[in-house]
Write an enzyme that holds these catalytic residues in place. Sequence first.
Site, PDB file in Angstrom:
ATOM      1  N   ASP A  46       0.840  -1.203   0.000  1.00  0.00           N
ATOM      2  CA  ASP A  46       0.000   0.000   0.000  1.00  0.00           C
ATOM      3  C   ASP A  46       0.879   1.258   0.000  1.00  0.00           C
ATOM      4  OD1 ASP A  46       0.866  -0.164   2.607  1.00  0.00           O
ATOM      5  OD2 ASP A  46      -1.105   0.097   3.527  1.00  0.00           O
ATOM      6  N   SER A  47       2.210   1.058  -0.005  1.00  0.00           N
ATOM      7  CA  SER A  47       3.135   2.172  -0.264  1.00  0.00           C
ATOM      8  C   SER A  47       2.816   2.802  -1.615  1.00  0.00           C
ATOM      9  CB  SER A  47       4.585   1.680  -0.236  1.00  0.00           C
ATOM     10  OG  SER A  47       4.746   0.539  -1.050  1.00  0.00           O
ATOM     11  N   ASP A  85      -0.897  -6.110   0.178  1.00  0.00           N
ATOM     12  CA  ASP A  85      -1.247  -5.444   1.435  1.00  0.00           C
ATOM     13  C   ASP A  85      -2.747  -5.269   1.562  1.00  0.00           C
ATOM     14  OD1 ASP A  85       0.905  -4.894   3.074  1.00  0.00           O
ATOM     15  OD2 ASP A  85       1.483  -3.103   1.956  1.00  0.00           O
ATOM     16  N   LYS A 115      -1.002  -9.309   3.322  1.00  0.00           N
ATOM     17  CA  LYS A 115      -0.182  -8.851   4.459  1.00  0.00           C
ATOM     18  C   LYS A 115      -1.018  -7.898   5.303  1.00  0.00           C
ATOM     19  CE  LYS A 115       3.514  -5.988   3.906  1.00  0.00           C
ATOM     20  NZ  LYS A 115       3.067  -4.762   4.604  1.00  0.00           N
ATOM     21  N   GLU A 117      -0.940  -5.374   8.825  1.00  0.00           N
ATOM     22  CA  GLU A 117      -0.126  -4.669   9.817  1.00  0.00           C
ATOM     23  C   GLU A 117      -0.721  -4.839  11.214  1.00  0.00           C
ATOM     24  OE1 GLU A 117       0.453  -0.561   8.800  1.00  0.00           O
ATOM     25  OE2 GLU A 117       1.232  -1.037   6.809  1.00  0.00           O
ATOM     26  N   GLU A 184       9.602  -3.873  10.300  1.00  0.00           N
ATOM     27  CA  GLU A 184       9.971  -2.586   9.696  1.00  0.00           C
ATOM     28  C   GLU A 184      10.523  -1.634  10.755  1.00  0.00           C
ATOM     29  OE1 GLU A 184       7.072  -0.927   7.041  1.00  0.00           O
ATOM     30  OE2 GLU A 184       8.154   0.980   6.869  1.00  0.00           O
TER      31      GLU A 184
HETATM   32  O1  KIV Z   1       3.580  -1.036   1.623  1.00  0.00           O
HETATM   33  C1  KIV Z   1       4.744  -1.461   1.560  1.00  0.00           C
HETATM   34  O2  KIV Z   1       5.469  -1.269   0.583  1.00  0.00           O
HETATM   35  C2  KIV Z   1       5.253  -2.205   2.697  1.00  0.00           C
HETATM   36  C3  KIV Z   1       6.724  -2.383   2.801  1.00  0.00           C
HETATM   37  C4  KIV Z   1       7.351  -1.101   3.209  1.00  0.00           C
HETATM   38  C5  KIV Z   1       7.105  -3.493   3.695  1.00  0.00           C
HETATM   39  O3  KIV Z   1       4.506  -2.616   3.529  1.00  0.00           O
END
Ligand code: KIV
Length: 271
Positions: A46-47, A85, A115, A117, A184
Amino acid sequence: MDQKFTINSFGQRKAARRKIAMLTAYDYSTARLLDEAGIDVLLVGDSLGMVVQGNENTLPVTVDEMIYHAKAVKKGAKNAFILVDMPFLSYHVSVEEAVRNAGRIIKESDANAVKIEGGDKVLEAISAIIAAQIPVVGHLGLTPQSVHVFGGFKVQGKNSGQAQKIVDQAKRLEQAGVCAIVLECVPWELARVITDTLTIPTIGIGAGRYCDGQVLVINDMLGLSGDFAPKFVKRFADVGKMLKSAVGGYIREINDGDFPTEQHSFTSKND
Ligand code: KIV
């Protein structure tokens, strides 16, 4: 022969002490190149809210947007494991909503895992998603969706109380059945303890060399994110500079009449 990275590869790599290489990808072309280069895991992070959409943080990203990018990445990858994510608020409201959103991501994009968090607060949602036969990767330490709670993008687990809390949460995530945990921005000493404690692999970003694998945001490691880079980023190439130079050449050749030439043009003659 190319080797497909599957859910089983996480445990096998840890047992064999072979590192896992993960990078983010958000589109088909990049995914294809990274896959051909031999990357193990492509993270549709989600970056993308920051490096693709230009937001200040990842919070605005939606499930639909994650699915859109994950579909494109999946089409570009033959061997890499596709991890997606779950965006902010897609797994916080209720367990039922979390399972439905995880299910949509996997069903519509054909990715391999999601994934999530966080630790204890999202453990119930993680267990329910795993029970729905969807593999989950955990994410502890600096969890960017909690940026407002942390008061910025800050290293986590620096004092012993905080560090112990992260170790405990990692153990509970492992018990819940996650197949790996992203760590992280935590001190390398803490990442090492967690890595030595768990039987599942840890994937570090700003967590030092002792993790079982590493992940970086592709834009950062290629120099596409401008001049600012967090301490943990290593720039493996300055593609930003190459891109600007190529585009400068393109503009110059158009202005000078050097592009296109006959070589790049069609003719009405039958030759
Ligand atoms: O969203 C993302 O790119 C991430 C990485 C920084 C691990 O979660």
